[in-house]
Scaffold this active site. Structure first.
Site, short mmCIF file in Angstrom:
data_model
loop_
_atom_site.label_atom_id
_atom_site.label_comp_id
_atom_site.label_asym_id
_atom_site.label_seq_id
_atom_site.Cartn_x
_atom_site.Cartn_y
_atom_site.Cartn_z
N ASN A 1 26.79 33.49 31.36
CA ASN A 1 28.12 33.39 31.84
C ASN A 1 29.08 34.20 31.13
O ASN A 1 29.14 34.15 30.05
CB ASN A 1 28.32 31.79 31.52
CG ASN A 1 27.16 30.81 32.07
OD1 ASN A 1 26.97 30.71 33.08
ND2 ASN A 1 26.82 29.96 31.09
N GLU B 1 21.14 38.75 27.59
CA GLU B 1 22.45 38.28 27.92
C GLU B 1 23.48 39.06 27.58
O GLU B 1 24.45 38.81 28.55
CB GLU B 1 22.46 36.72 27.20
CG GLU B 1 21.26 35.76 27.51
CD GLU B 1 20.74 35.89 28.97
OE1 GLU B 1 21.73 35.76 29.78
OE2 GLU B 1 19.67 35.55 29.03
N GLU C 1 23.86 29.56 38.14
CA GLU C 1 23.17 30.48 38.77
C GLU C 1 21.79 30.01 39.34
O GLU C 1 20.97 29.33 38.62
CB GLU C 1 22.82 31.78 37.71
CG GLU C 1 22.30 32.88 38.67
CD GLU C 1 21.84 33.88 37.57
OE1 GLU C 1 22.09 35.23 37.91
OE2 GLU C 1 21.61 33.91 36.31
N HIS D 1 23.61 41.79 29.98
CA HIS D 1 24.37 41.09 31.48
C HIS D 1 25.91 41.31 31.43
O HIS D 1 26.62 41.12 32.52
CB HIS D 1 23.99 39.50 31.53
CG HIS D 1 22.66 39.34 32.36
ND1 HIS D 1 22.26 40.11 33.66
CD2 HIS D 1 21.59 38.80 32.04
CE1 HIS D 1 21.25 39.65 33.99
NE2 HIS D 1 20.78 39.13 32.88
N GLY E 1 15.40 30.41 29.85
CA GLY E 1 15.73 30.62 28.53
C GLY E 1 17.28 30.89 28.04
O GLY E 1 17.33 30.54 26.91
N ALA E 2 17.87 31.53 29.16
CA ALA E 2 19.20 31.40 28.70
C ALA E 2 20.15 31.94 29.94
O ALA E 2 19.75 32.02 31.18
CB ALA E 2 19.68 32.52 27.55
N MET E 3 21.55 31.97 30.02
CA MET E 3 22.30 32.23 30.89
C MET E 3 23.61 33.03 30.55
O MET E 3 24.27 32.80 29.52
CB MET E 3 22.76 30.98 31.73
CG MET E 3 23.70 31.13 32.91
SD MET E 3 23.23 32.20 34.15
CE MET E 3 24.47 32.97 34.97
#
Length: 880
Positions: free
Chosen positions: A311, A344, A173, A347, A307-309
């Site tokens: 996926n 997350e 991203e 999301h 910080g984070a993703m």
């Protein structure tokens, strides 16, 4: 009476990147081989749509390269000879177009045209691809594993024995899937993915979906084959090859959740598992949609810029955002880990199940995920008191939005650098705050039913800004229908924050609105108009009253005369309030004699609004100081920390001018400081207050604080780190200990051997607090080298040095000297480069420094910076 003007300069730098005109004639676009490129726009054509990717990827962790192949099933909408898709820094070895039976359409080797400025490639098919027919595009490719934090990149960690181990991980991203495979790398092009990964016997492979089977293919290699994914955008694809350990659990609905980490940090994964299990179950109930994948992995990557993703099915985290060690991590650390996991996991619905159509509406992903952090934690972990933190989120958004260089929530973004810039405070924090305002306006039930309707309507698809408003309930207020779309457009399509002015005369309230700006620039604030759901309380009302302001001014008539009126109840609205003199006098007196008549949120927002108005020259500093005079009686951490924060800002500004002892400013808080214990006792809110208050007291050189911290530090050193310091005050203890040569050297040594990133971040903060410029220079160089101090921590290190009065010029000079290298490490528009620039120049506080920054940015303009005149001067008028 002597008038002293102290000018504090804040910078909002905007990065302006020159790119090719996306609508230029095709003839002007030449591929790398000199031939005309068949497509002229930055965004891909819509006449070819990917349906299913069959991906094989093989990273070699010794040579640090990867090879792969991808077979993409495509749906042709219009007859064409060209297939245009994305590719960046990939070597394409073979390109072939196949028919629905997977037979070659041509016996000839197909040439691949490359157009790097748009990160696109084009494949020419001698035979026309016919609309409605099924085709496959087959490509073989390879590249080095990236040295940065995007695409398919290498990461390393050290064992306790000092061995360096390598892993390969992805971060796509917003526009980096094209660095790992040729693909249609735009969110609208959702497709299924079948992934195969080759690896050695000492590693494991992970991807979005569960492992289907493993096949031994010879030469010591294994191929892991994963189940077919759900339809998703390319930026959500993920794959990792590593040697991590894990801990797993199962939700009530049968979802397998696994937490992965470096083997020697495995013991730090257990809290994350507990939090992920509870939060995923909450979201399934709240959204009334079951999580659609069989598993969800959360993995802590040693090198990670963000910080984070999110996926889908394989969420990735910075180690400080996932790992929690109860012996080392503080209450604030625990809150942070829980909030990031909540973000997350939200999301998985907002962003993954329903994805914005284009990056201009990234706030539909990020604003919702940020807001759901608070909604979920308030329900699942009420003891963490996350609502105390929400006001800070909105206060941060206001700080950005009150600058002329702010932008609308939904903004134009076309090229990758512009898209990167969309991941900012406006998308995340302002997005969350206007959603909170809307939820308070619609009621919790109305808001929840609307977003459930939105998710069901657009699941596995894409949505735009207006689709959300269309999904919310038809709302009536005071008997009249409210056009929510029209109302919310005023919040998402124009920049800035409203300033509500209030003048009370008898039973009448004269209300006005304008844009709030720290300094009035040619952009006239009177041109802005919002539809504002106002709320207010009075001395004679036990309930919240509401009114919708849709004009520049209005008059409200109260039922009776009152002693005081407070607008924006509990700071549920996204606006600042400025009262007339009588109004401020009444609220100041109320706080003095009975501050609990207002909620802690109202008290904190009053303090915040007052000092924001001071910075804009709309309220005198004396008035704001009178307001916070009551804080000697305050017991709640949120308003106390608001007052402390402004006091600390003044202290830092004055300290840079070498003005002598100002510890008399502690008169507002000395009682609060003296009540704090050096322990981890109490509720989370008590512990967070202790952490902040004692840090500030030692920063002010308050003798009792320094003596206690020094004693604790010496005891810790004498035990060689064997004794455990109270986690909430450990960073303060380290900072006091770092002020002499031996203490600083010892902390640097401990930094190198610690196996806990949370602890290392505390060590780094302490090291950067040194008053020795040579030590600070050494730290910056270690950050640039990237060995002892990882490159991912360089932006925060530069910021830490810059906010140190001894280091703010040092940090700025370092940035200027190493600008080219910094841009190579951190992409334009990224969190990293923005934090470096804003973190250094916001420390300046004189006209000479402003000129220095202005001159330097002219020098840097040829690289990437466009100075738009958006430096903002904040005037503090001090009456002495």
């Amino acid at each position: 009476m002597h008038l002293l003007l102290v000018i504090l300069f804040f910078l909002e730098a905007q990065f302006c990147v020159q790119s090719s005109d996306s609508n230029s004639p095709a003839g002007e676009n030449l591929a790398t081989n000199g031939l005309p490129f068949p497509w002229s726009k930055v965004r891909l054509p819509s006449y070819i749509v990917p349906v299913h990717y069959h991906l094989l990827i093989h990273p070699n962790l010794t040579t640090l390269r990867f090879n792969g192949s991808v077979k993409i099933e495509i749906d042709v909408k219009n007859n064409t000879n060209w297939v245009v898709l994305h590719s960046k820094n990939l070597k394409i070895f073979t390109a072939t177009v196949l028919d629905e039976h997977e037979a070659h359409l041509s016996d000839k080797v197909l040439s691949v045209l490359e157009y790097p400025s748009h990160e696109q490639i084009a494949i020419f098919s001698p035979k026309i691809l016919t609309s409605g027919e099924k085709y496959f595009l087959y490509l073989e490719f390879g590249a080095p594993l990236s040295d940065g934090f995007y695409g398919f990149y290498k990461s390393t960690y050290k064992t306790k024995a000092g061995e360096t181990r390598v892993l390969a991980s992805t971060h796509f991203e917003p526009t980096s899937a094209r660095m790992a495979l040729p693909c249609f790398d735009e969110p609208i092009f959702k497709a299924n993915y079948t992934v195969r990964i080759r690896r050695g016997p000492s590693h494991i492979a992970l991807s979005n979906m569960p492992l289907e089977q493993t096949v031994e293919i010879g030469n010591g290699l294994f191929e892991d084959q994963f189940e077919v994914s759900v339809r998703m955008s390319s930026y959500l694809l993920a794959f990792i090859v590593c040697d991590f350990r894990s801990v797993s659990g199962m939700t009530a609905t049968g979802i397998n959740i696994t937490i992965y980490a470096v083997p020697e940090k495995w013991h730090q994964t257990h809290y994350a598992l507990e939090a992920a299990l509870r939060l995923l179950e909450f979201y399934e109930q709240y959204f009334n949609i079951l999580y659609p994948l069989p598993k969800l992995d959360l993995i802590a990557i040693p090198d990670f810029q963000a910080g984070a993703m999110e996926n889908w099915g394989l969420t990735t985290y910075r180690e400080t955002s996932l790992l929690y060690d109860p012996d080392i991590s503080s209450a604030s650390d625990k809150l942070w880990v829980t909030m990031v996991i909540g973000h997350e996991l939200a999301h998985q619905w907002f962003g993954n199940l329903v994805t914005m159509e284009w990056w201009n509406d990234i706030w539909l992903n990020e604003g919702f995920a940020r807001y759901m952090e608070f909604v979920s934690l308030e329900a699942v972990y009420p003891e963490l008191k996350v609502e105390d933190h929400f006001l800070d989120t909105c206060f941060g958004a206001i700080g950005r939005d009150s600058l002329n260089s702010s932008r609308p929530i939904s903004s134009l973004a076309e090229n990758p650098a512009q898209i990167e810039e969309m991941f900012d405070t406006v998308s995340y924090d302002k997005g969350a705050c206007i959603l909170h305002m809307l939820r308070n306006f619609l009621t919790n039930e109305g808001f929840q039913s609307g977003i459930i309707r939105y998710l069901h309507r657009f699941k596995y698809s894409n949505a735009r800004n207006e689709d959300l408003w269309d999904s919310l309930i038809k709302y009536r207020f005071a008997g009249e229908h409210i056009d929510l779309k029209k109302m919310m457009y005023t919040w998402t399509l124009q920049k800035g924050i409203p300033l509500i002015t209030v003048k009370r005369q008898g039973r009448k309230l004269y209300i006005g609105q304008e844009r709030f700006l720290k300094i009035v620039l040619p952009d006239d604030p009177s041109c802005y108009l919002w539809h504002i759901p106002l709320t207010y309380k009075t001395s004679h009302s036990d309930y919240e009253m509401k009114h919708i302001l849709t004009t520049k001014s209005d008059v409200l008539t109260l039922d009776e005369e009152v002693d005081w009126v407070k607008l924006n109840s509990d700071m549920n609205g996204y606006y600042i309030v400025h009262y007339d003199e009588e109004g401020w006098n009444a609220l100041t007196e109320l706080l003095r004699i009975n501050h609990t008549a207002l909620s802690f949120k109202d008290r904190a927002s009053l303090i915040h609004n007052a000092f924001q108005l001071v910075t804009a020259g709309r309220l005198s500093l004396n008035r704001a100081l009178d307001l916070i005079g009551y804080l000697k009686s305050e017991t709640h951490n949120v308003p106390l920390l608001q007052g402390l924060g402004y006091l600390q800002s003044f202290y830092k500004m004055i300290e840079k001018r070498n003005i002598a002892d100002i510890t008399h400013n502690l008169k507002y808080f000395r009682d609060v400081i003296d009540k704090q214990s050096w322990s981890d006792d109490g509720m989370v809110s008590d512990r967070r207050l202790r952490e902040e208050v004692l840090s500030l007291a030692c920063d002010f050189d308050y003798p009792p604080c320094l003596e206690k911290a020094k004693h604790l530090y010496n005891s810790w050193v004498e035990s060689n780190g064997a004794i455990s310091l109270p986690t909430d005050v450990s960073e303060t203890v380290y900072m006091v200990g770092a002020q002499d040569d031996s203490g600083w050297a010892y902390l640097l040594e401990k930094y190198g051997v610690s196996m806990c990133e949370t602890e290392k971040s505390k060590f780094l903060s302490a090291l950067a607090s040194s008053k020795d410029s040579e030590k600070l220079s050494r730290l910056l160089q270690l950050g640039m080298d990237g060995t002892l101090i990882k490159t991912q921590n360089l932006p925060s290190l530069i910021y830490l040095v810059a906010k140190n009065p001894v280091g703010h010029f040092l940090a700025w000079d370092f940035v200027k000297k190493h600008w080219d290298e910094l841009v190579e490490k951190f992409p334009l528009g990224s969190f990293g480069i923005r934090n470096i620039i804003v973190g250094t120049v916001t420390q300046f506080s004189s006209t000479e420094e402003l000129r220095e920054v202005g001159c330097s940015f002219v020098v840097l303009k040829g690289m990437i910076i466009c100075f738009d005149g958006s430096f903002t001067a904040l005037l503090f008028v001090l009456f002495v």
